[in-house]
Design a protein around this motif. Structure first.
Motif, PDB file in Angstrom:
ATOM      1  N   VAL A 299     -17.135   1.005   2.893  1.00  0.00           N
ATOM      2  CA  VAL A 299     -16.876   2.267   3.607  1.00  0.00           C
ATOM      3  C   VAL A 299     -17.087   2.069   5.108  1.00  0.00           C
ATOM      4  O   VAL A 299     -16.281   2.493   5.942  1.00  0.00           O
ATOM      5  CB  VAL A 299     -17.796   3.386   3.067  1.00  0.00           C
ATOM      6  CG1 VAL A 299     -17.692   4.637   3.953  1.00  0.00           C
ATOM      7  CG2 VAL A 299     -17.412   3.741   1.633  1.00  0.00           C
ATOM      8  N   GLY A 300     -18.202   1.406   5.468  1.00  0.00           N
ATOM      9  CA  GLY A 300     -18.449   1.131   6.887  1.00  0.00           C
ATOM     10  C   GLY A 300     -17.387   0.232   7.489  1.00  0.00           C
ATOM     11  O   GLY A 300     -16.932   0.457   8.618  1.00  0.00           O
TER      12      GLY A 300
ATOM     13  N   GLY B   3     -17.807   9.738  -0.795  1.00  0.00           N
ATOM     14  CA  GLY B   3     -17.477  11.142  -0.541  1.00  0.00           C
ATOM     15  C   GLY B   3     -17.787  11.549   0.894  1.00  0.00           C
ATOM     16  O   GLY B   3     -16.966  12.174   1.587  1.00  0.00           O
ATOM     17  N   ILE B   4     -18.985  11.167   1.366  1.00  0.00           N
ATOM     18  CA  ILE B   4     -19.368  11.496   2.749  1.00  0.00           C
ATOM     19  C   ILE B   4     -18.458  10.760   3.742  1.00  0.00           C
ATOM     20  O   ILE B   4     -18.041  11.323   4.762  1.00  0.00           O
ATOM     21  CB  ILE B   4     -20.848  11.126   2.988  1.00  0.00           C
ATOM     22  CG1 ILE B   4     -21.749  12.009   2.121  1.00  0.00           C
ATOM     23  CG2 ILE B   4     -21.219  11.282   4.460  1.00  0.00           C
ATOM     24  CD1 ILE B   4     -23.208  11.589   2.120  1.00  0.00           C
ATOM     25  N   GLY B   5     -18.137   9.508   3.420  1.00  0.00           N
ATOM     26  CA  GLY B   5     -17.244   8.748   4.296  1.00  0.00           C
ATOM     27  C   GLY B   5     -15.883   9.397   4.424  1.00  0.00           C
ATOM     28  O   GLY B   5     -15.288   9.424   5.521  1.00  0.00           O
ATOM     29  N   MET B   6     -15.357   9.943   3.326  1.00  0.00           N
ATOM     30  CA  MET B   6     -14.062  10.623   3.379  1.00  0.00           C
ATOM     31  C   MET B   6     -14.133  11.859   4.271  1.00  0.00           C
ATOM     32  O   MET B   6     -13.211  12.125   5.058  1.00  0.00           O
ATOM     33  CB  MET B   6     -13.626  11.006   1.957  1.00  0.00           C
ATOM     34  CG  MET B   6     -13.260   9.813   1.089  1.00  0.00           C
ATOM     35  SD  MET B   6     -13.045  10.226  -0.667  1.00  0.00           S
ATOM     36  CE  MET B   6     -11.669  11.347  -0.565  1.00  0.00           C
ATOM     37  N   VAL B   7     -15.222  12.610   4.159  1.00  0.00           N
ATOM     38  CA  VAL B   7     -15.377  13.808   4.992  1.00  0.00           C
ATOM     39  C   VAL B   7     -15.470  13.425   6.464  1.00  0.00           C
ATOM     40  O   VAL B   7     -14.812  14.022   7.327  1.00  0.00           O
ATOM     41  CB  VAL B   7     -16.637  14.595   4.551  1.00  0.00           C
ATOM     42  CG1 VAL B   7     -16.921  15.734   5.540  1.00  0.00           C
ATOM     43  CG2 VAL B   7     -16.451  15.154   3.146  1.00  0.00           C
TER      44      VAL B   7
ATOM     45  N   ALA C 261     -14.431  10.696   7.946  1.00  0.00           N
ATOM     46  CA  ALA C 261     -13.196  10.087   8.446  1.00  0.00           C
ATOM     47  C   ALA C 261     -12.116  11.125   8.737  1.00  0.00           C
ATOM     48  O   ALA C 261     -11.380  11.002   9.721  1.00  0.00           O
ATOM     49  CB  ALA C 261     -12.682   9.049   7.446  1.00  0.00           C
ATOM     50  N   HIS C 262     -12.004  12.127   7.892  1.00  0.00           N
ATOM     51  CA  HIS C 262     -10.848  13.031   7.972  1.00  0.00           C
ATOM     52  C   HIS C 262     -11.170  14.430   8.497  1.00  0.00           C
ATOM     53  O   HIS C 262     -10.266  15.165   8.863  1.00  0.00           O
ATOM     54  CB  HIS C 262     -10.197  13.154   6.595  1.00  0.00           C
ATOM     55  CG  HIS C 262      -9.783  11.825   6.023  1.00  0.00           C
ATOM     56  ND1 HIS C 262      -8.823  11.034   6.609  1.00  0.00           N
ATOM     57  CD2 HIS C 262     -10.228  11.133   4.944  1.00  0.00           C
ATOM     58  CE1 HIS C 262      -8.668   9.921   5.906  1.00  0.00           C
ATOM     59  NE2 HIS C 262      -9.521   9.947   4.899  1.00  0.00           N
ATOM     60  N   LEU C 263     -12.466  14.793   8.544  1.00  0.00           N
ATOM     61  CA  LEU C 263     -12.785  16.164   8.939  1.00  0.00           C
ATOM     62  C   LEU C 263     -13.774  16.259  10.090  1.00  0.00           C
ATOM     63  O   LEU C 263     -14.286  17.344  10.375  1.00  0.00           O
ATOM     64  CB  LEU C 263     -13.360  16.933   7.719  1.00  0.00           C
ATOM     65  CG  LEU C 263     -12.435  17.062   6.512  1.00  0.00           C
ATOM     66  CD1 LEU C 263     -13.149  17.759   5.366  1.00  0.00           C
ATOM     67  CD2 LEU C 263     -11.167  17.836   6.881  1.00  0.00           C
ATOM     68  N   SER C 264     -14.075  15.153  10.741  1.00  0.00           N
ATOM     69  CA  SER C 264     -15.050  15.202  11.833  1.00  0.00           C
ATOM     70  C   SER C 264     -14.426  14.694  13.130  1.00  0.00           C
ATOM     71  O   SER C 264     -13.426  13.966  13.120  1.00  0.00           O
ATOM     72  CB  SER C 264     -16.284  14.355  11.490  1.00  0.00           C
ATOM     73  OG  SER C 264     -15.979  12.977  11.594  1.00  0.00           O
ATOM     74  N   ARG C 265     -15.041  15.059  14.255  1.00  0.00           N
ATOM     75  CA  ARG C 265     -14.583  14.588  15.554  1.00  0.00           C
ATOM     76  C   ARG C 265     -14.710  13.067  15.648  1.00  0.00           C
ATOM     77  O   ARG C 265     -13.842  12.384  16.205  1.00  0.00           O
ATOM     78  CB  ARG C 265     -15.398  15.275  16.658  1.00  0.00           C
ATOM     79  CG  ARG C 265     -15.147  14.740  18.067  1.00  0.00           C
ATOM     80  CD  ARG C 265     -13.721  15.046  18.533  1.00  0.00           C
ATOM     81  NE  ARG C 265     -13.540  16.461  18.674  1.00  0.00           N
ATOM     82  CZ  ARG C 265     -13.828  17.146  19.773  1.00  0.00           C
ATOM     83  NH1 ARG C 265     -14.316  16.513  20.824  1.00  0.00           N
ATOM     84  NH2 ARG C 265     -13.621  18.451  19.834  1.00  0.00           N
TER      85      ARG C 265
END
Length: 322
Positions: A50-51, A174-178, A180-184
């Protein structure tokens, strides 16, 4: 379908077709027990991948992750087993060291404009060397937390058990997906991978983002080291040798472009599962050497890199004609 979604679709199709083929050959393959073991056996690889996904999307590379995993394992073994530090305190210290290590590499890459390949290669040798400074022996970890870890697994239908380390890996994905796609931060990572100059013109804090990317990668490598110590119950300076290459392979097979700017955490997760699927098939077959895993991954990697080149060339021609 465009060049952003095609690699991910191909990755998912490869995994599904491979699973169906294995299930047709081995009737017991399609079970929750096999799938749960697939997640457990590849939990540490999934976490560190993920990293690495963020690093490669940004257009960089991180060759130090395998050494950071080994350093974390040896560090934990010494802290917990020899110095009798409470495990969760040792975990926190290991993550802090890993995060600081990644931040330093990111700062060097940004401030001195050095290639990430060179900086993280130096980091790989430094972290591996520090493992041997701490200890040249394999140190078993025999505290109750490690011994009782698998008692907290979740029972699945069909006799499968979802272990704690598998749950940690799924949570990280799951956190990585959030992120990557929903954060600044995720948006900045994609912008940096698309074009550094354009990212700067858009107001992206390139230095802060670069440091954050390598800090995230190294922190997750530290977390993968904790999970790896759970899995093996020991700390060894030779642990996780070559894992950085397996990680890069999983990310590329998962559809992330090596040129940066395109990729998904979910695709990387499927890429990790494909590697695990190949290993599981070899275990079921019983006649093939484990080195066939490397050969199969090499063939897949070559195919996906070839596909990436075709997609990039097609996109370039499309841009030129526009």
């Amino acid at each position: 379908m465009n060049r952003r979604t095609l690699p991910l679709v191909v990755t998912i199709a490869v995994f599904l077709l491979g699973s169906i083929a294995c299930s047709l050959q081995f009737p017991h393959f399609a079970s929750t027990r096999v799938f749960a073991n697939l997640l457990t056996d590849n939990a540490f690889l999934g976490i560190v991948a993920v990293g690495m996904t963020f690093v490669i999307i940004s257009g960089g590379i991180d060759l130090s992750v395998g050494s950071v995993i080994a350093f974390t394992c040896v560090f934990l073994a010494i802290m917990i087993q020899r110095l009798h530090v409470p495990p969760f305190v040792a975990f926190a210290l290991a993550l802090l060291i890993a995060a600081g290590f990644g931040a330093v590499m990111g700062a060097i890459i940004h401030i001195f404009r050095l290639p990430a390949f060179i900086v993280t290669l130096a980091g790989m040798f430094f972290a591996r060397g520090m493992c041997f400074v701490l200890s040249t022996d394999s140190i078993p970890i025999s505290v109750p937390l490690y011994a009782n870890l698998y008692k907290h697994a979740i029972q699945l239908p069909g006799r499968g058990t979802l272990s704690v380390i598998a749950m940690i890996m799924l949570a990280v994905v799951g956190i990585g997906m959030v992120v990557a796609h929903l954060s600044r931060f995720g948006t900045n990572v994609y912008a940096l991978g698309g074009s550094r100059v354009s990212a700067e013109l858009m107001g992206v804090k390139v230095g802060r983002t670069t440091i954050g990317i390598y800090m995230l990668s190294s922190t997750l490598a530290g977390l993968a080291g904790i999970v790896f110590s759970f899995y093996t119950g020991a700390g060894s300076s030779l642990a996780a040798t070559g894992v950085e290459l397996d990680t890069i392979a999983a990310v590329v097979i998962g559809g992330t472009l090596l040129s940066g700017g395109v990729g998904t955490v979910f695709g990387t997760f499927v890429g990790v599962l494909i590697q695990g699927l190949i290993q599981t098939y070899i275990s079921f077959d019983g006649t093939l050497s484990s080195w066939w895993t490397k050969i199969a991954v090499g063939v897949l990697l070559f195919g996906f890199i070839l596909m990436q080149r075709v997609l990039v060339a097609t996109a370039s021609r499309g841009t030129a004609h526009a």
